[in-house]
Every structure is written in structure tokens, then in C-alpha cells.
Design an enzyme around this catalytic site. Structure first.
Site, PDB file in Angstrom:
ATOM      1  N   GLU A 111       0.826  -1.211   0.000  1.00  0.00           N
ATOM      2  CA  GLU A 111       0.000   0.000   0.000  1.00  0.00           C
ATOM      3  C   GLU A 111       0.859   1.259   0.000  1.00  0.00           C
ATOM      4  OE1 GLU A 111      -3.613   1.521   2.836  1.00  0.00           O
ATOM      5  OE2 GLU A 111      -3.581  -0.596   2.274  1.00  0.00           O
ATOM      6  N   ASP A 134      -2.556  -3.331   2.994  1.00  0.00           N
ATOM      7  CA  ASP A 134      -2.975  -3.559   4.368  1.00  0.00           C
ATOM      8  C   ASP A 134      -4.048  -4.634   4.433  1.00  0.00           C
ATOM      9  OD1 ASP A 134      -1.195  -1.710   5.226  1.00  0.00           O
ATOM     10  OD2 ASP A 134      -2.655  -0.260   5.972  1.00  0.00           O
ATOM     11  N   TYR A 156      -0.754  -4.769  13.725  1.00  0.00           N
ATOM     12  CA  TYR A 156      -1.664  -4.085  12.795  1.00  0.00           C
ATOM     13  C   TYR A 156      -2.673  -3.201  13.530  1.00  0.00           C
ATOM     14  CZ  TYR A 156      -4.847  -3.401   8.876  1.00  0.00           C
ATOM     15  OH  TYR A 156      -5.628  -2.834   7.901  1.00  0.00           O
TER      16      TYR A 156
END
Length: 699
Positions: free
Chosen positions: A7, A103, A300
Site C-alpha cells: 500500500e 494492508d 496491525y
């Protein structure tokens, strides 16, 4: 060769370093049989309305609702170079497979798939799905690449979310803006969120405080209170009756109690605590956490789970020990690790809870930016608390009788501080610590039933009922998370307004569009609706401001993810709602002056035919999607020591030219008169001069 698409470039570099793609090229890295490139966030997005029909550039009631039959994606103007790189790589003959390393969530899936489809790529796809940027997690992820088809439901849900937001945003914003002659930004999640705030302010404004009175008895080592009384005279009468009366211990109850440690952080609970304890906005917390993730120091960020998976149990004691040794606030406090308290496979969806990583051990923590360091310490503190021992204490409740009336007192004796010792040590190090949730209760003296106690004093304490509190980001995030929850199915996976990943952006948009203001009051920052926000919620129909409806949409999107609902059915429901809205909505009578007074219109925009109005720094098109502006202090006007007036701008907009006197010449130092001609290429506004012809053909 296999092509990996991340990303962001920073993430791509981390992935490339682990898999051996270390040779830098223009827009990608190469090596060891891999090509690694990146998307720069949302490279492609849904096209603007005027792409479907040039007439849609103007906002007109007769064009509504705008419901595209065949949706189009476009690449952003500033991102075409990187898209060209990706398109070339995706379609290169030597590339046999494409790995989606964006992601691991709904938006990441949409970012990759949009580019893949726009590039016309037909190569086989795989999915890298990781919750940490640690080297070991990256290696394990590449060793276990998943079939891309496993995430088709996630892609469908992401695309439906984007289309629904587009439809509601375009149609509702244009409908209400045209009808009420203002630019009124309306969003699928934004408007119900705003409605929560407006409703809270209405409750505060209409609240009438009610006084109450409490009689207290001062006894040896403690005080006891009676029940609240509405009548002051009755309270004074009770106080008088108690003075000189006997006080007898009627009941003594002792209970051992335990307070479990808090669960680990998901993104929303972290944002709430960071707002309350550190003063950060939800967006700041997300940005800091994203940076920590990319630096391999946290897992994350965009997760809605507060638990870990069973495969993490074995390594958890080592991680807890590393974190404890890295955190200064835990010095002198024994550390325990009850892994069972934080492990629950059934409560982990796409990603487990936010925790620090083992890279903490060798990181330069003092060298981190202040915000990142503070958020990392907060995440570390929560991990240590979550696996610590429970807080145990003995609670004593005493009931005494005086003048025929019962009075009560409570006391607390800590037996084992447990996780609260870590929590208190962490808070002690904060610059502005919030008060504890409840005042520390003192222990009571040893008492026995039937015992008589000497009375040293009585008092009547006056209090008032308090209104609801203004929303802060902490309390609003909580309200967004639970909005409509009571009316949702028990098994609904997603409840509330928005998702952990989108809530911060919604709040920022409400602030940037002027509907919401952040106002500091003492140590907290309150979220206050503007005048226009209250007016908007007044005229919006229920379906556009109902938290329940939007929460239901989030639930349906999660059903699409699981393949239980077709995207077509979901989109048909959105379209039908907007069709009905346009056909049935009537302007509410008497609302002409509900909104802020309209700005005086100087003329029509040459680009979109919208209204151009004067603001402090220039003359702006009032159509928010149009960027046309004539600046008052642009270099061109400043060099001529002039500012464009309303009359000059009106002429420029109407005729494309305006006569201006007293223009300054840098060459001669004198002034002159000329005709200013407007030159607009659709992106930049410029001017040129035309001079009158003098006699004899001279100018």
C-alpha cells in the site's frame, strides 16, 4: 518473477528487505525472483459524477438521483505515474503471479483490486495476510500466501461500502444543498454521527437541575449517609432529630471481591484512552500507531478485536518480559503472565488485538517522536495489565440506624493490588493524569451488629442533578461503537456507526466541513456542533440521521464479506432509499433563515456555473468540488498594487474582462489604466492586460 504490491513505499521496502528484493528501480524494487512495488494509498477511486454525464458538473435538482448503471474507476491526477509503473509490471511477460500485500483489511483489499482491474491484469493473484511487520511475521506470511479468492467477499464489501458512500454523498448533498441554497455535506456515517452530537446538546440545553439533600452522620473513623431527599425542610428536620439520638449498628456485611484486568486494545478503545489520558485526537492516535506498525514496533492498527489467537500463547511470556523491561513505569512491580486471559480464537476476526512486538527490545525508544512514544507506552501498559493478576479487595458495607432512619457507609481494604498497581504507576508518570474513576474508599473500623456508636456531628449536604456531559472524542467513539446496538441481531458481527478504521476520518471530516468544533474546557476537549450542524439535523429525514439504519448497513456489509448477502441486493436497497428520498422530500416551511446567512453571490463560476462569493482571502466558487478562486493577494495583483474588487470580479465573471484604473508599473513607477482579461485553463486562473489604442495607431 512474482510481483508484490504494497500500500505504501515504506511497507514495500520492509517486505523487499526480507524477501531479498534489494535493487532499487524507478517505482519498484527487484531481486531474488521478486518485484516489489506500491500503490501510494488509494491510486484509483470511483469517478466523479460528471464523468458519467458532463451535465452533472452543475448541481441541479432535476438530475437527481444520480445512479450509475456501470460504475467507473479513475486514477488520481497526481498518481498516474505510479499507476503506469504498476500497470507495466502487472502486464510484463516475465511476471507470473501478483501478490496483494496491501494492508490486511477491507480498504487494503479495495486499493489492490481497483488497480488490478484498471490495469487489465489477468495474472493469478495471491494474498499476503499479516498482523505484524516483524521480519519473522513477514517470512511466515510469504511462506503461507493465501488464495486471493478467499478475500472476494472482503473486496465485495469494500466496493459496496465505497459505492454506498458515493451514492449517499452525491445525491443527498446535492439534494439538500440545492433545496436550502447552501453547501450541506451529508454522509452515510457522517450525518448519523452528527445527529448523536446535536441530540446530546439538545439534552444539555433543555436539562433542568433538580436539587436534593443528604443527611450525613459523623461517626468514629467514618461517616454515614442517608438517602437523597427532595425536601430541604424534611432533611433539616431529620438532622435535628439525629442530634442527641442513639446510633446503632444494624448490619455489617463483608465480601471479598475481585476486579479482572482490562482486555487488550482494539483500535477504538486505544483511541478512546489516548484521547482521555494523552489528549490525542482519534486521527492522531491512528497516525502514530500506523507509524509504529511500519517501524515494526506494534501490530496491525485497524483491528476490532481485543484478544490474541492460541498460536501466540507460547511466545507471550517472552514478549511480556521484554515489554516489562522496556517500560520505566513498571520498576519495582512484579510481573505475571496469565496468557489464558487474553487468548480467545473465537473473538479474533481479521486481526488480533494491538500489542507491542519483540522489536521493542532493540529499539531506540527515547529517540521516537513524542506522540509515537506515548502511544507505544500506552499499548505496552495495556498488555502488561491485561495478563497481570486480578485486583482483589475486601469490601465492607455498614448500615446504622439513627432516629428511626437508616444510614449507610462503605469501606474497602486492598488485599492484592494486581494489575491496578501497574495502571497507577503508569498514570503517575503522565503530565496531566485524570482523576480515578471512583474515589479510593477508606477502610472502615471493626464494627459489630448491635454496637452503639457516639455521634460527633450531623450535616445536611445539598447537591443537584447534573446534565449529560458534552461529547469528547473518547465518549463519542464509544457512542459510535454502540449506536443502534440494542436493536441489532445478537449475532451481528459489526454494530454501530462506521468501523475502527473509518471513525477517525469521519470526525476529522465533520471538523473540516465546519459542522463540528473542538473546544477546550479545563483539561478536556469537547466536541460542539455548529449552528449549521443543528440546522442540518433539523431538516434531515430520519433515514439519513438514524444510527440504527447505518449500523444495519455495517452489519449487511459484514454479511457480504461472509458471502451471506449479495452485493446487488445491498446496492438495490441504497438506490431505492435515495430514489424515494428525492421523490418525496419536501422543504420544511419556515427554514429560510435556519442556516447561516448566505454569502453574497458575485457571479457565476466559468468552470461549473456554481455561485462565486467573496470570502476574506478571495472570491471562491461555492461548489465544494470546484477549485475555482480569484485570490485577492495573488502575485499578479500584488505586483500592480491592486486588489480585485467585487465590481471587477463581477465583470470578469460575466464578460471575461474588466476595466481597471490605477494599475502600478514596476518599470516606470507610475500608474496606468487597462482592461484585465480573465484566462482560466480549468486548473489555474490567470490574467493578461489589454491596452486602448491611441491616436496614430499607437497603443
Amino acid at each position: 518473477m512474482k510481483l508484490v504490491i504494497a500500500e505504501k513505499s515504506s511497507v514495500a521496502q520492509s517486505l523487499a528487505a526480507v524477501i531479498g528484493a534489494t535493487t532499487r528501480k524507478d517505482g519498484y524494487l527487484e531481486g531474488n525472483g521478486w518485484l516489489v512495488s506500491w500503490c501510494v494509498g488509494h491510486l484509483a477511486g470511483l469517478a466523479d459524477a460528471d464523468v458519467y454525464n458532463p451535465n452533472y458538473a452543475k448541481w441541479r435538482y432535476d438530475d437527481l438521483p444520480i445512479l450509475p448503471e456501470h460504475w467507473q474507476m479513475v486514477v488520481g491526477k497526481d498518481k498516474k505515474k505510479q499507476f503506469a509503473v504498476l500497470k507495466q509490471l502487472m502486464n510484463a511477460p516475465n511476471v507470473t503471479e501478483v501478490v496483494n500485500a496491501c494492508d490486511a483489511g477491507r480498504e487494503g483489499e479495495l486499493i489492490f483490486r481497483s488497480v488490478y482491474e484498471l490495469a487489465g491484469c489477468t495474472k493469478p493473484m495471491k494474498r499476503l495476510w499479516i498482523s505484524s511487520m516483524e521480519d519473522s511475521a513477514i517470512r511466515e506470511g510469504f511462506a503461507n500466501l493465501r488464495p486471493s479468492a478467499d478475500y472476494d467477499g472482503l473486496r465485495d464489501a469494500a466496493l459496496c461500502r465505497a459505492k454506498a458512500d458515493w451514492l449517499v454523498g452525491i445525491n443527498a448533498t446535492r439534494l439538500f444543498s440545492v433545496l436550502y441554497h447552501r453547501t450541506l455535506n451529508i454522509g452515510r456515517v457522517m450525518s448519523p454521527t452528527l445527529a448523536l452530537i446535536v441530540q446530546r446538546e439538545a439534552e444539555i440545553n433543555t436539562f433542568q437541575p433538580v436539587p436534593f439533600y443528604t443527611v450525613t452522620l459523623e461517626l468514629p473513623g467514618f461517616s454515614a449517609s442517608g438517602e437523597r431527599m427532595a425536601d430541604k425542610a424534611a432533611a433539616e428536620q431529620l438532622k435535628a432529630a439525629c442530634q442527641g439520638a442513639d446510633v446503632t449498628v444494624k448490619k455489617v456485611e463483608r465480601r471479598d471481591k475481585s476486579e479482572k484486568p482490562p482486555a487488550l486494545y482494539d483500535l477504538t478503545t486505544l483511541q478512546r484512552d489516548a484521547n482521555r489520558l494523552l489528549g490525542y485526537t482519534a486521527q492522531q492516535t491512528l497516525d502514530y500507531l500506523q507509524n509504529l506498525y511500519e517501524k515494526k514496533l506494534c501490530t496491525y492498527p485497524r483491528t476490532d478485536s481485543r484478544y490474541l489467537t492460541s498460536d501466540m500463547a507460547e511466545g507471550l511470556p517472552v514478549l511480556v518480559n521484554l515489554v516489562a523491561n522496556a517500560m520505566p513505569f513498571r520498576k519495582g512491580i512484579a510481573i505475571s503472565c496469565d496468557a489464558g486471559a487474553v487468548i480467545n480464537d473465537k473473538k479474533v476476526t481479521d486481526h488480533h488485538a494491538v500489542i507491542p512486538t519483540c522489536n521493542l527490545q532493540n529499539a531506540d525508544l527515547p529517540g521516537l517522536p513524542v506522540g509515537e512514544k506515548a502511544v507505544l507506552e500506552l499499548v505496552a501498559q495495556r498488555l502488561l495489565c491485561a495478563v497481570a493478576d486480578p485486583h482483589t479487595y475486601a469490601e465492607t458495607a455498614v448500615t446504622v440506624e439513627c432516629a428511626g432512619t437508616e444510614f449507610t457507609a462503605k469501606g474497602k481494604t486492598v488485599k492484592r493490588p494486581g494489575w491496578l498497581a501497574l495502571d497507577a504507576a503508569y498514570r503517575a508518570g503522565l503530565k496531566s493524569t485524570e482523576p480515578d474513576k471512583e474515589a479510593e474508599e477508606k477502610s472502615l473500623p471493626e464494627l459489630t451488629e448491635g454496637q452503639n456508636l457516639p455521634l460527633s456531628g450531623t450535616a445536611v449536604k445539598e447537591g443537584k442533578t447534573t446534565p449529560p456531559k458534552h461529547f469528547t472524542e473518547d465518549t463519542l467513539l464509544s457512542a459510535m461503537e454502540t449506536a443502534g446496538k440494542a436493536d441489532m441481531p445478537e449475532d451481528a458481527e459489526r454494530k454501530g456507526l462506521g468501523t475502527p478504521a473509518t471513525r477517525a476520518g469521519i470526525l476529522e471530516k465533520l471538523v473540516s466541513t465546519g459542522f463540528l468544533e473542538r473546544k477546550k474546557s479545563k483539561k478536556t476537549v469537547q466536541l460542539m456542533p455548529s449552528h449549521d450542524a443543528v440546522s442540518l439535523i433539523t431538516v434531515l429525514p430520519e433515514q439519513l440521521q438514524s444510527p440504527l439504519l447505518t449500523a444495519e448497513w455495517e452489519h449487511r456489509l459484514s454479511e457480504i464479506e461472509r458471502g451471506e448477502l449479495s452485493p446487488e441486493d445491498f446496492m438495490a436497497g441504497i438506490s431505492a432509499m435515495l430514489q424515494e428520498l428525492v421523490e418525496t422530500y419536501q422543504v420544511i416551511k419556515g427554514t429560510e433563515y435556519l442556516f447561516s446567512p448566505p454569502r453574497e453571490v458575485v457571479g457565476k463560476c466559468p468552470r461549473c456555473c456554481g455561485d462565486v462569493a467573496e470570502l476574506q482571502k478571495g472570491f471562491f466558487c461555492q461548489n465544494e468540488s470546484c477549485k475555482f478562486v480569484i485570490w485577492k493577494n495573488s502575485k499578479w495583483w500584488a505586483a500592480k498594487k491592486k486588489q480585485p474588487t467585487k465590481a471587477v470580479v463581477a465583470a470578469l465573471l460575466k464578460d471575461g474582462r474588466a476595466r481597471v484604473t490605477g494599475l502600478y508599473s514596476e518599470k516606470t513607477g507610475k500608474t496606468y489604466d487597462a482592461t484585465v482579461v480573465l484566462e482560466d485553463d480549468g486548473q489555474y486562473v490567470g490574467f493578461k492586460l489589454e491596452f486602448d489604442r491611441q491616436e496614430g495607431g499607437k497603443r
